[in-house]
Design a protein around this motif. Structure first.
Motif, PDB file in Angstrom:
ATOM      1  N   GLN A  67       0.702  -1.172   0.165  1.00  0.00           N
ATOM      2  CA  GLN A  67       0.079  -0.035   0.097  1.00  0.00           C
ATOM      3  C   GLN A  67       0.618   1.190   0.027  1.00  0.00           C
ATOM      4  OE1 GLN A  67      -2.501  -1.805  -1.177  1.00  0.00           O
ATOM      5  NE2 GLN A  67      -3.684  -0.011  -0.020  1.00  0.00           N
ATOM      6  N   PHE A  70       0.687   3.384  -3.390  1.00  0.00           N
ATOM      7  CA  PHE A  70      -0.173   4.460  -3.469  1.00  0.00           C
ATOM      8  C   PHE A  70       0.004   5.798  -2.557  1.00  0.00           C
ATOM      9  CE2 PHE A  70      -1.841   0.155  -4.028  1.00  0.00           C
ATOM     10  CZ  PHE A  70      -1.998  -0.014  -5.447  1.00  0.00           C
ATOM     11  N   ALA A 100      -3.042   7.531  -7.961  1.00  0.00           N
ATOM     12  CA  ALA A 100      -2.881   6.064  -7.346  1.00  0.00           C
ATOM     13  C   ALA A 100      -3.963   5.389  -7.940  1.00  0.00           C
ATOM     14  CB  ALA A 100      -3.384   6.313  -5.724  1.00  0.00           C
ATOM     15  N   ALA A 104      -3.139   1.662  -9.602  1.00  0.00           N
ATOM     16  CA  ALA A 104      -3.730   0.575  -9.284  1.00  0.00           C
ATOM     17  C   ALA A 104      -4.349  -0.438 -10.594  1.00  0.00           C
ATOM     18  CB  ALA A 104      -4.983   1.044  -8.191  1.00  0.00           C
ATOM     19  N   THR A 123       2.486  -7.523  -4.712  1.00  0.00           N
ATOM     20  CA  THR A 123       2.045  -6.129  -4.219  1.00  0.00           C
ATOM     21  C   THR A 123       3.363  -5.328  -3.847  1.00  0.00           C
ATOM     22  OG1 THR A 123       1.266  -6.484  -1.999  1.00  0.00           O
ATOM     23  CG2 THR A 123      -0.232  -6.454  -3.861  1.00  0.00           C
ATOM     24  N   SER A 234      -7.245   1.998  -3.231  1.00  0.00           N
ATOM     25  CA  SER A 234      -5.965   2.614  -3.612  1.00  0.00           C
ATOM     26  C   SER A 234      -6.283   4.074  -3.750  1.00  0.00           C
ATOM     27  CB  SER A 234      -5.607   2.100  -5.020  1.00  0.00           C
ATOM     28  OG  SER A 234      -5.380   0.524  -5.018  1.00  0.00           O
ATOM     29  N   THR A 237      -6.183   5.672  -0.638  1.00  0.00           N
ATOM     30  CA  THR A 237      -4.735   5.756  -0.082  1.00  0.00           C
ATOM     31  C   THR A 237      -3.905   6.809  -0.679  1.00  0.00           C
ATOM     32  OG1 THR A 237      -4.859   3.472   0.479  1.00  0.00           O
ATOM     33  CG2 THR A 237      -3.014   4.287   0.381  1.00  0.00           C
TER      34      THR A 237
END
Length: 349
Positions: A67, A70, A100, A104, A123, A234, A237
């Motif tokens: 994560q 993002f 982001a 994604a 990821t 995403s 984020t």
């Protein structure tokens, strides 16, 4: 007449209390010192990230450890919008969410071909590749990073109004604007996730998490639902990442794409609070921040203590702290389970 409902007395009380709390937090800068506003900004942004990761892993079964990709791309998009396009930093936050969202799409395209631990590792690899690519962006400082121009930070939308309203200096006014934006984003994300989980999409998402094959057999479009959840989480984020680095006004690849700050801590918050619950990340972020404040001066012992706490919770409270509390008291502040109510059936708390 019988009907299905998710409403409970505890849920209604929580809703009313949440409205009062939100209004109190909006007015808090009038009386709170700058240090408290900065602390609350950090808590709110971490809470938002935790809720979004919980949506992916706790409800969608998508355990991502990338994560930070993002967060970082959202932050760099904000800096690009301000430095290269001349946008106001507040408006450029939206550019962070859009960047982001764009990232994604290829991330999901490749990662969704992996399962379980391979998805998680995939990821993370994509996040590292993104960090290395951004580090080559010489216009925005390359590997050493850059700062927002002084004229841009002075022109942050709402700063002049806050200075006039509260009689504070420019730096404190910027912190208040960022705090209000973080509060609005946290409320929107929690409310949006709660709304999603209470309708039929929430049922479909839980079915996909528990058994994708069975969910597909009863008509759930598993692929489309996973894509939708991943893209929404995403983009949100990215908004958080842009907001965080607008407040700091300084960015570098290592800071923007830090796996510890933007993924490891978030996972810790969700795990100790209770994965798969709306209440869990709220409790988890409080515990995390208390531990961080108490142990910040102890160097590596701080990280070791977080690890020990996480292991202890996983061993003795597998459903997290809130899971244990909820199981003992049958308490659900954000109820999402459907109950049949009617003349002879009484609802629970």
């Amino acid at each position: 007449m019988y009907r299905l409902t998710t409403s409970t007395r505890a849920g209604r009380i929580t809703g009313a209390a949440a409205v009062v709390l939100a209004l109190a937090l909006v007015a808090l800068p009038a009386v709170a010192p700058r240090a408290l506003i900065q602390d609350l900004f950090t808590i709110l942004t971490l809470l938002t990230l935790a809720q979004l990761w919980n949506l992916l892993a706790g409800y969608g079964g998508l355990v991502s450890v990338g994560q930070q990709a993002f967060v970082g791309i959202g932050a760099y998009a904000l800096f690009a919008g301000v430095i290269l396009l001349g946008w106001n930093p507040v408006a450029a936050i939206l550019l962070g969410g859009l960047a982001a969202l764009v990232l994604a799409v290829p991330t999901a395209f490749f990662a969704f071909r992996l399962q379980g631990a391979y998805f998680a590792i995939g990821t993370w690899v994509i996040a590292e590749v993104t960090r290395l690519l951004v580090a080559q962006w010489k216009t925005l400082g390359g590997g050493t990073g850059t700062s927002l121009p002084r004229e841009a930070t002075s022109a942050i939308l709402g700063t002049d109004l806050v200075r006039a309203l509260f009689g504070v200096r420019e730096a404190a006014a910027r912190d208040i604007v960022a705090y209000w934006l973080a509060l609005a984003l946290a409320v929107a994300v929690i409310a949006g996730i709660y709304w999603l989980l209470r309708n039929r999409l929430g049922l479909a998402l839980a079915a996909v998490r528990d058994n994708p094959e069975a969910a597909g057999a009863v008509g759930v479009d598993v692929r489309r639902l996973k894509w939708a959840v991943f893209l929404i989480a995403s983009a949100a984020t990215g908004l958080v990442g842009a907001l965080v680095f607008m407040q700091t006004a300084r960015i570098s690849p290592n800071a923007a794409f830090a796996v510890t700050d933007w993924t490891a801590y978030v996972i810790f918050i969700v795990v100790i609070g209770g994965i798969g619950t709306v209440e869990g990340p709220i409790l988890g972020v409080i515990v995390f921040y208390v531990l961080r404040s108490a142990l910040a001066d102890y160097g590596t012992w701080y990280l070791m203590t977080l690890g020990v706490v996480a292991i202890a919770v996983m061993l003795f409270a597998p459903k997290g702290l809130w899971g244990s509390i909820s199981a003992r008291g049958n308490l659900h502040l954000f109820p999402i389970r459907r109950r049949l109510v009617g003349p002879k059936i009484e609802g629970g708390i």
